[in-house]
Design an enzyme around this catalytic site. Structure first.
Site, mmCIF file in Angstrom:
data_model
loop_
_atom_site.group_PDB
_atom_site.id
_atom_site.type_symbol
_atom_site.label_atom_id
_atom_site.label_comp_id
_atom_site.label_asym_id
_atom_site.label_seq_id
_atom_site.Cartn_x
_atom_site.Cartn_y
_atom_site.Cartn_z
ATOM 1 N N ASP A 1 0.845 -1.199 0.000
ATOM 2 C CA ASP A 1 0.000 0.000 0.000
ATOM 3 C C ASP A 1 0.881 1.250 0.000
ATOM 4 O OD1 ASP A 1 0.822 -0.586 2.659
ATOM 5 O OD2 ASP A 1 -0.735 0.720 3.463
ATOM 6 N N GLU B 1 2.282 -10.209 0.355
ATOM 7 C CA GLU B 1 2.591 -8.785 0.306
ATOM 8 C C GLU B 1 4.096 -8.602 0.543
ATOM 9 O OE1 GLU B 1 -0.125 -6.279 2.497
ATOM 10 O OE2 GLU B 1 0.828 -4.435 1.812
#
Ligand code: 9MR
Ligand code: 9MR
Length: 599
Positions: A177, A577
């Site tokens: 992110d 991630e």
């Protein structure tokens, strides 16, 4: 369950990547010339004799399995073979029945990986254009300038009311992110600085090909002539330190917990992100982690620029943040509570932590080591705890790591080194705590399916385990080695790296761009949106996570076994991630091992 053609086809039909179909599991980056070299072979590749063939087609080694090991979860059996006897650098082919796998043997197998794991931070820089000169095909225009960041109502104060605008440019994106979080930033910087001070010669000469700090973005440069040029590694870390400094309210010393959009952005490039960015409420954890990081950074950077305004200010800012925490000792970041009170609601990463003793312990030790002030020492003693490898919510281990550098490596306050009360007792305590932990870590290797201290217990798997467990164990072992000189710890740390780099249940080398079978679809906006097929290189992915918190997005994991619960799909934020804290551990482990190679 063997990987059969049917399971592979089934996985492909579902559009998910399965595990490495090659049953020969090795460290795919390389083995040190004189080090231990083992492979774990899954059932399909079992043979009476295994062979290693050199580039000219000559057989240089032939051997049998030394043992077989059974997975406690899948029941799979694996043969362990040992070809440590081969001590000529080169690229070889390991043969197991009809299967083959490339094996590299080199004097310094980790140098490229070490550089790439640090360059990953450069590739994650926010608020800065990456130029082709340094970023090659990953060049991108400036996004997220963060010069118009809004004070969220939860963060409002007299001098900075809700909706007023502040400037907090730079730093690294946290992960897949685009937000920037103090708790995780402090952890990442803290861990890399720990590694730096234990291996200063190595890290200060590592060339990572990044642009020099003083041209970054026009943010204030070091000012004056630094006594020595800042090494690239410290330049990279300074990028994030500068951003962190902007997260402190100069008025009261409190530190905002994070800089974020209300909701996660889509999978687009930074220049296509248009949500307003906010700083949200100040928290005790953020203040203490900030204080610890600044105090530690000051000890290291002062050598390079002690006359600079920037470096000198770090210490004052550390003390101010610590003071804020003393006055606000119980401000937890509880996002749900915050959202019930304030708008807009925020749904991004929380890095919430309910237990703060470890933050007090770390911050107090760092401030003590830098200033020699006894008040910090007594606060540290109040909050002292047993050693555990540090993770973002549990940073007490950093107090130990910094104390090792100070009391054993001489990196503390000058007065400190000369006449600390109980210095010998402190040394003995550090040694006991860390070696006890290291001994427990080492214990499982003999029975391990992967000839590694990693992956032998269910608690080794979870969100971010490749780093927090895998690299974390390796780093603890390296501290034990530094404290004792016992090479058994160094060798065990090497075996932790072997696990991360491919000798594991899925057969992935878990770092993008490295090895013969590595993640192709990390959960990472920059990588997904850049229009380049290959993922950005040098990133460690989270790893097998039986929690599968992303199952609604992922739909199907190749396996539910804890050690195989990994999905190389962009949707899998719980197993695939990337993140700065995870890469910081990769930098520490791989850089340190590279520095020790040949020993
Ligand atoms: O992309 C987000 C990732 O960085 C976080 O680690 C993760 C957990 O907080 O959330 C991801 O965002 C997902 C969100 O939580 C749920 N909807 C889908 C989002 C993107 O996959
Ligand atoms: O690393 C964090 C992990 O320990 C937590 O279990 C998880 C869910 O809260 O969040 C992870 O951190 C994510 C952060 O919240 C947002 N950016 C991406 C981070 C890595 O997934």
């Amino acid at each position: 369950m063997k990987t059969t053609l049917t399971t592979l086809l089934f996985a492909c039909a579902l559009g998910v990547s399965a595990q490495n179909p090659n049953p020969i599991r090795v460290n795919q980056v390389g083995y040190e010339t004189l080090g231990a070299k083992t492979a774990a072979i899954e059932h399909d590749g079992w043979a009476k004799n295994y062979t290693l063939i050199d580039a000219n087609g000559h057989r240089v080694w032939k051997g049998k399995a030394t043992r077989t090991a059974v997975s406690p979860w899948s029941g799979k059996e694996r043969a362990i073979i040992d070809f440590s006897a081969v001590t000529t650098p080169g690229t070889y082919t390991l043969k197991a029945g009809r299967h083959t796998q490339q094996v590299v043997i080199a004097d310094h197998p980790y140098t490229d990986l070490s550089r790439a794991s640090l360059r990953a931070f450069y590739l994650l820089r926010s608020g800065e254009a990456l130029t082709e000169e340094y970023a090659g095909e990953y060049a991108r225009p400036l996004g997220h300038p963060d010069t118009h960041v809004m004070i969220h109502p939860s963060a409002a104060s007299a001098t900075r009311p809700a909706s007023s605008i502040i400037s907090c440019p730079g730093g690294w994106y946290d992960a897949g992110d685009y937000n920037k979080y103090i708790v995780n930033s402090a952890y990442s910087v803290g861990l890399m600085l720990c590694a730096y001070e234990m291996q200063e010669t190595y890290f200060s000469t590592l060339n990572t090909n990044i642009p020099p700090t003083d041209i970054i973005n026009g943010i204030e440069n070091l000012g004056g002539e630094p006594e020595y040029p800042l090494p690239p590694v410290l330049e990279e870390i300074a990028v994030n330190l500068r951003w962190m400094i902007t997260m402190q309210d100069p008025e009261d010393g409190g530190v905002y917990h994070k800089l974020t959009t209300p909701n996660f952005e889509g999978f687009v490039m930074p220049t296509d992100c248009h949500q307003q960015r906010y700083v949200v409420m100040k928290s005790t954890a953020a203040a203490l982690d900030f204080a610890a990081t600044m105090a530690k950074a000051y000890r290291i950077y002062r050598k390079y620029g002690q006359h600079s305004k920037w470096c000198g200010e770090m210490m004052a800012k550390a003390e101010k943040a610590y003071q804020w925490a003393m006055e606000h000792p119980d401000v937890r970041y509880r996002q749900d509570e915050m959202n019930r009170q304030f708008e807009p609601a925020v749904s991004t990463g929380t890095y919430g932590d309910e237990r703060l003793n470890d933050e007090w312990f770390w911050a107090s030790v760092e401030l003590y080591l830098t200033t020699g002030n006894a008040a910090y020492l007594s606060k540290a003693q109040e909050n002292m705890q047993v050693f555990n490898a540090p993770s973002w919510p549990n940073v007490g281990g950093f107090a130990y790591y910094s104390a090792v550098a100070a009391f054993v490596g001489g990196r503390g306050h000058e007065a400190e080194k000369a006449s600390v009360p109980y210095a010998n007792e402190i040394r003995a305590h550090l040694r006991n705590e860390i070696t006890n932990r290291a001994n427990t870590i080492k214990y499982g290797i003999g029975m391990s399916c992967f000839d590694s201290p990693c992956g032998n217990s269910a608690s080794d798997f979870g969100w971010g385990c490749n780093s927090e467990q895998g690299c974390g164990k390796g780093i603890t072992l390296l501290y034990a080695y530094a404290l004792t000189g016992d090479k058994a710890y160094l060798n065990a740390a090497r075996q932790a790296a072997d696990y991360i780099l491919g000798r594991n249940a899925t057969g992935y080398c878990y770092v993008t761009g490295f090895g013969t079978f590595s993640p192709q679809h990390p959960h990472m906006r920059l990588s997904e949106a850049d229009g380049i097929d290959a993922p950005l290189p040098g990133f460690l992915v989270g790893g097998p996570n039986p929690g599968q918190q992303d199952i609604a997005n992922v739909k199907h994991y190749p396996s539910n076994y804890p050690d195989e619960s990994y999905s190389d799909t962009m949707q899998s934020y719980a197993s695939n991630e990337i993140a700065i804290n995870w890469n910081a551990a990769l930098v520490a482990l791989i850089g340190w091992l590279d520095a020790e190679s040949g020993k």
